[in-house]
Design a protein around this motif. Structure first.
Motif, PDB file in Angstrom:
ATOM      1  N   ILE A   1       0.834  -1.193   0.000  1.00 56.89           N
ATOM      2  CA  ILE A   1       0.000   0.000   0.000  1.00 56.89           C
ATOM      3  C   ILE A   1       0.873   1.248   0.000  1.00 56.89           C
ATOM      4  CG2 ILE A   1      -1.783   1.266   1.253  1.00 56.89           C
ATOM      5  CD1 ILE A   1      -2.522  -1.460   2.575  1.00 56.89           C
ATOM      6  N   PRO A   2       0.793   2.083  -1.041  1.00 57.08           N
ATOM      7  CA  PRO A   2       1.503   3.360  -1.008  1.00 57.08           C
ATOM      8  C   PRO A   2       0.741   4.355  -0.145  1.00 57.08           C
ATOM      9  CG  PRO A   2       0.285   3.175  -3.058  1.00 57.08           C
ATOM     10  CD  PRO A   2       0.033   1.911  -2.295  1.00 57.08           C
ATOM     11  N   GLU A   3       1.407   4.926   0.839  1.00 47.17           N
ATOM     12  CA  GLU A   3       0.765   5.886   1.737  1.00 47.17           C
ATOM     13  C   GLU A   3       1.034   7.298   1.216  1.00 47.17           C
ATOM     14  OE1 GLU A   3       1.826   5.330   5.805  1.00 47.17           O
ATOM     15  OE2 GLU A   3       1.130   3.240   5.869  1.00 47.17           O
ATOM     16  N   SER A   4       0.101   7.810   0.441  1.00 42.69           N
ATOM     17  CA  SER A   4       0.308   9.122  -0.177  1.00 42.69           C
ATOM     18  C   SER A   4       0.447  10.231   0.859  1.00 42.69           C
ATOM     19  CB  SER A   4      -0.851   9.436  -1.120  1.00 42.69           C
ATOM     20  OG  SER A   4      -0.894   8.500  -2.177  1.00 42.69           O
ATOM     21  N   ALA A   5      -0.239  10.092   1.972  1.00 35.46           N
ATOM     22  CA  ALA A   5      -0.225  11.157   2.971  1.00 35.46           C
ATOM     23  C   ALA A   5       1.020  11.148   3.848  1.00 35.46           C
ATOM     24  CB  ALA A   5      -1.472  11.071   3.855  1.00 35.46           C
ATOM     25  N   THR A   6       1.727  10.029   3.910  1.00 35.22           N
ATOM     26  CA  THR A   6       2.872   9.920   4.815  1.00 35.22           C
ATOM     27  C   THR A   6       4.201   9.757   4.086  1.00 35.22           C
ATOM     28  OG1 THR A   6       2.798   7.502   5.002  1.00 35.22           O
ATOM     29  CG2 THR A   6       1.379   8.769   6.492  1.00 35.22           C
ATOM     30  N   GLY A   7       4.178   9.386   2.803  1.00 40.04           N
ATOM     31  CA  GLY A   7       5.417   9.135   2.087  1.00 40.04           C
ATOM     32  C   GLY A   7       6.055   7.818   2.448  1.00 40.04           C
ATOM     33  N   ARG A   8       5.226   6.831   2.801  1.00 38.70           N
ATOM     34  CA  ARG A   8       5.763   5.528   3.180  1.00 38.70           C
ATOM     35  C   ARG A   8       5.134   4.429   2.322  1.00 38.70           C
ATOM     36  NH1 ARG A   8       4.545   6.016   9.588  1.00 38.70           N
ATOM     37  NH2 ARG A   8       2.472   5.823   8.669  1.00 38.70           N
TER      38      ARG A   8
ATOM     39  N   LYS B   1      10.963  12.635   2.186  1.00 42.63           N
ATOM     40  CA  LYS B   1       9.768  12.964   2.936  1.00 42.63           C
ATOM     41  C   LYS B   1       8.749  13.635   2.017  1.00 42.63           C
ATOM     42  CE  LYS B   1      11.399  11.530   6.865  1.00 42.63           C
ATOM     43  NZ  LYS B   1      10.860  10.297   7.491  1.00 42.63           N
ATOM     44  N   ASP B   2       7.476  13.459   2.330  1.00 37.22           N
ATOM     45  CA  ASP B   2       6.393  14.117   1.584  1.00 37.22           C
ATOM     46  C   ASP B   2       6.483  13.853   0.093  1.00 37.22           C
ATOM     47  OD1 ASP B   2       5.440  15.260   3.968  1.00 37.22           O
ATOM     48  OD2 ASP B   2       6.871  16.906   3.782  1.00 37.22           O
ATOM     49  N   THR B   3       6.828  12.634  -0.271  1.00 39.51           N
ATOM     50  CA  THR B   3       7.019  12.336  -1.690  1.00 39.51           C
ATOM     51  C   THR B   3       5.741  11.916  -2.391  1.00 39.51           C
ATOM     52  OG1 THR B   3       8.416  11.129  -3.249  1.00 39.51           O
ATOM     53  CG2 THR B   3       7.622   9.921  -1.336  1.00 39.51           C
ATOM     54  N   PHE B   4       4.646  11.743  -1.658  1.00 39.76           N
ATOM     55  CA  PHE B   4       3.336  11.403  -2.213  1.00 39.76           C
ATOM     56  C   PHE B   4       3.416  10.180  -3.131  1.00 39.76           C
ATOM     57  CE2 PHE B   4      -0.567  11.878  -4.710  1.00 39.76           C
ATOM     58  CZ  PHE B   4      -1.469  12.251  -3.748  1.00 39.76           C
ATOM     59  N   PRO B   5       3.731   9.010  -2.581  1.00 43.85           N
ATOM     60  CA  PRO B   5       3.733   7.796  -3.402  1.00 43.85           C
ATOM     61  C   PRO B   5       2.311   7.445  -3.820  1.00 43.85           C
ATOM     62  CG  PRO B   5       4.020   7.240  -1.096  1.00 43.85           C
ATOM     63  CD  PRO B   5       4.078   8.728  -1.178  1.00 43.85           C
ATOM     64  N   TYR B   6       2.068   7.497  -5.107  1.00 40.36           N
ATOM     65  CA  TYR B   6       0.712   7.371  -5.635  1.00 40.36           C
ATOM     66  C   TYR B   6       0.372   5.940  -6.031  1.00 40.36           C
ATOM     67  CZ  TYR B   6      -3.116   8.210  -8.988  1.00 40.36           C
ATOM     68  OH  TYR B   6      -4.287   8.173  -9.686  1.00 40.36           O
TER      69      TYR B   6
ATOM     70  N   GLY C   1       7.311   8.329  -6.837  1.00 42.74           N
ATOM     71  CA  GLY C   1       7.668   9.340  -5.842  1.00 42.74           C
ATOM     72  C   GLY C   1       7.381  10.723  -6.387  1.00 42.74           C
ATOM     73  N   ASN C   2       6.139  11.115  -6.342  1.00 47.97           N
ATOM     74  CA  ASN C   2       5.717  12.334  -7.030  1.00 47.97           C
ATOM     75  C   ASN C   2       6.353  13.596  -6.468  1.00 47.97           C
ATOM     76  OD1 ASN C   2       3.945  11.115  -8.927  1.00 47.97           O
ATOM     77  ND2 ASN C   2       2.487  10.782  -7.288  1.00 47.97           N
ATOM     78  N   GLY C   3       6.391  13.705  -5.155  1.00 48.28           N
ATOM     79  CA  GLY C   3       6.930  14.913  -4.553  1.00 48.28           C
ATOM     80  C   GLY C   3       8.425  15.053  -4.718  1.00 48.28           C
ATOM     81  N   ALA C   4       9.113  13.961  -5.043  1.00 44.58           N
ATOM     82  CA  ALA C   4      10.570  13.981  -5.213  1.00 44.58           C
ATOM     83  C   ALA C   4      10.982  13.778  -6.665  1.00 44.58           C
ATOM     84  CB  ALA C   4      11.204  12.900  -4.352  1.00 44.58           C
ATOM     85  N   ASP C   5      10.018  13.759  -7.588  1.00 45.45           N
ATOM     86  CA  ASP C   5      10.322  13.575  -9.016  1.00 45.45           C
ATOM     87  C   ASP C   5      11.211  12.354  -9.227  1.00 45.45           C
ATOM     88  OD1 ASP C   5       8.913  15.955  -9.818  1.00 45.45           O
ATOM     89  OD2 ASP C   5      10.589  17.092  -8.995  1.00 45.45           O
ATOM     90  N   SER C   6      10.801  11.241  -8.631  1.00 53.53           N
ATOM     91  CA  SER C   6      11.626  10.037  -8.656  1.00 53.53           C
ATOM     92  C   SER C   6      10.766   8.791  -8.743  1.00 53.53           C
ATOM     93  CB  SER C   6      12.487   9.943  -7.389  1.00 53.53           C
ATOM     94  OG  SER C   6      13.355  11.040  -7.267  1.00 53.53           O
ATOM     95  N   LEU C   7      11.413   7.694  -9.099  1.00 52.27           N
ATOM     96  CA  LEU C   7      10.854   6.366  -8.919  1.00 52.27           C
ATOM     97  C   LEU C   7      11.707   5.637  -7.883  1.00 52.27           C
ATOM     98  CD1 LEU C   7      10.063   5.102 -12.543  1.00 52.27           C
ATOM     99  CD2 LEU C   7       8.450   5.977 -10.842  1.00 52.27           C
TER     100      LEU C   7
END
Length: 254
Positions: A148-155, A174-179, A194-200
């Motif tokens: 489960i990607p936790e969009s609100a926690t970045g975990r 932190k705060d990477t919003f995994p969608y 990793g949306n908030g960090a522009d990463s995978l």
């Protein structure tokens, strides 16, 4: 596998099948008005999956339901899930996946819940996440564990249905919003956006190690990940709006 392409037609309460060989579409109706068909259930290889009776499964964002559709007969059945909020659309019925035993799993970001549907009986069992996490596109591995990607926690969180326990993994930013997660069952890998960090991020199921892959430019807001099993390449796209239309391919030397 059939090699057909499946498409959600959200505003029409329908789905479509496209056959690349014949270049023909087939439309499927029969879903309730306001369904806002969201996602198809994927298997542990990331393909649209079918249960033992030949049905594919869908999440219905607008109605707080899941549904099954038989591609040959067009028969549709819908299943209610428990509602914790005022309106069905506020529940955020989102990602859906099929486990190796045929069970159907779904996640709801507006309720911080997830659930399981027994495809034989239609029985629904819903579970609470340990905290407010905003679950989006989840996945199931070959061992039946839910990721489960936790969009609100970045975990990233693993739920083991056998022991009914959770284990959480911190992502590098932190705060990477995994969608979304994409299970690559052929290599024992989970890809995480990793949306908030522009990463995978690549998560190794055997070692539980995470590797970060920065994307080539900013404001990516990646939503989906695809794996080319013939080459090992990983694909994603930039989905911020407004913004550039960018497709990204990751190639690996190892």
């Amino acid at each position: 596998r059939s090699n057909n392409l499946w498409i959600t037609l959200q505003l029409a309460d329908m789905v479509a099948k496209f056959n690349p060989k014949t270049e023909q579409f087939r439309l499927y109706g029969g879903l309730s008005k306001g369904s806002f068909v969201h996602s198809f259930a994927y298997d542990t290889k990331g393909y649209v999956s079918f249960d033992k009776d030949g049905y594919l499964w869908l999440s219905l964002f607008g109605l707080n339901k899941v549904a099954k559709l038989h591609p040959e007969t067009g028969k549709v059945a819908e299943f209610d899930t428990p509602l914790k909020v005022d309106k069905p659309e506020y529940a955020g019925m989102y990602g859906i996946a099929m486990g190796p035993d045929g069970s159907i799993w779904y996640g709801k970001y507006g309720e911080d819940t997830f659930g399981k549907v027994n495809p034989d009986t239609g029985e629904v069992t819903q579970y609470e996440m340990p905290s407010k996490v905003a679950t989006h596109r989840l996945g199931v591995d070959d061992s039946g564990n839910l990721w489960i990607p936790e969009s609100a926690t970045g975990r990233l969180t693993r739920y083991d249905p056998q022991t009914k326990t959770f284990k959480t993994f911190e992502l590098p930013d932190k705060d990477t919003f995994p969608y979304a997660v994409r299970i690559d069952g052929t290599r024992g890998i989970i890809w995480i956006t990793g949306n908030g960090a522009d990463s995978l991020y690549k998560f190794n199921l055997a070692t539980e190690k995470i590797v970060k892959y920065p994307l080539p430019s900013k404001v990516a807001f990646t939503r989906m990940v695809a794996v080319d099993y013939s080459t090992g390449d990983v694909w994603t796209s930039y989905s911020n709006f407004p913004g550039p239309a960018v497709a990204v391919r990751l190639q690996f030397l190892e």
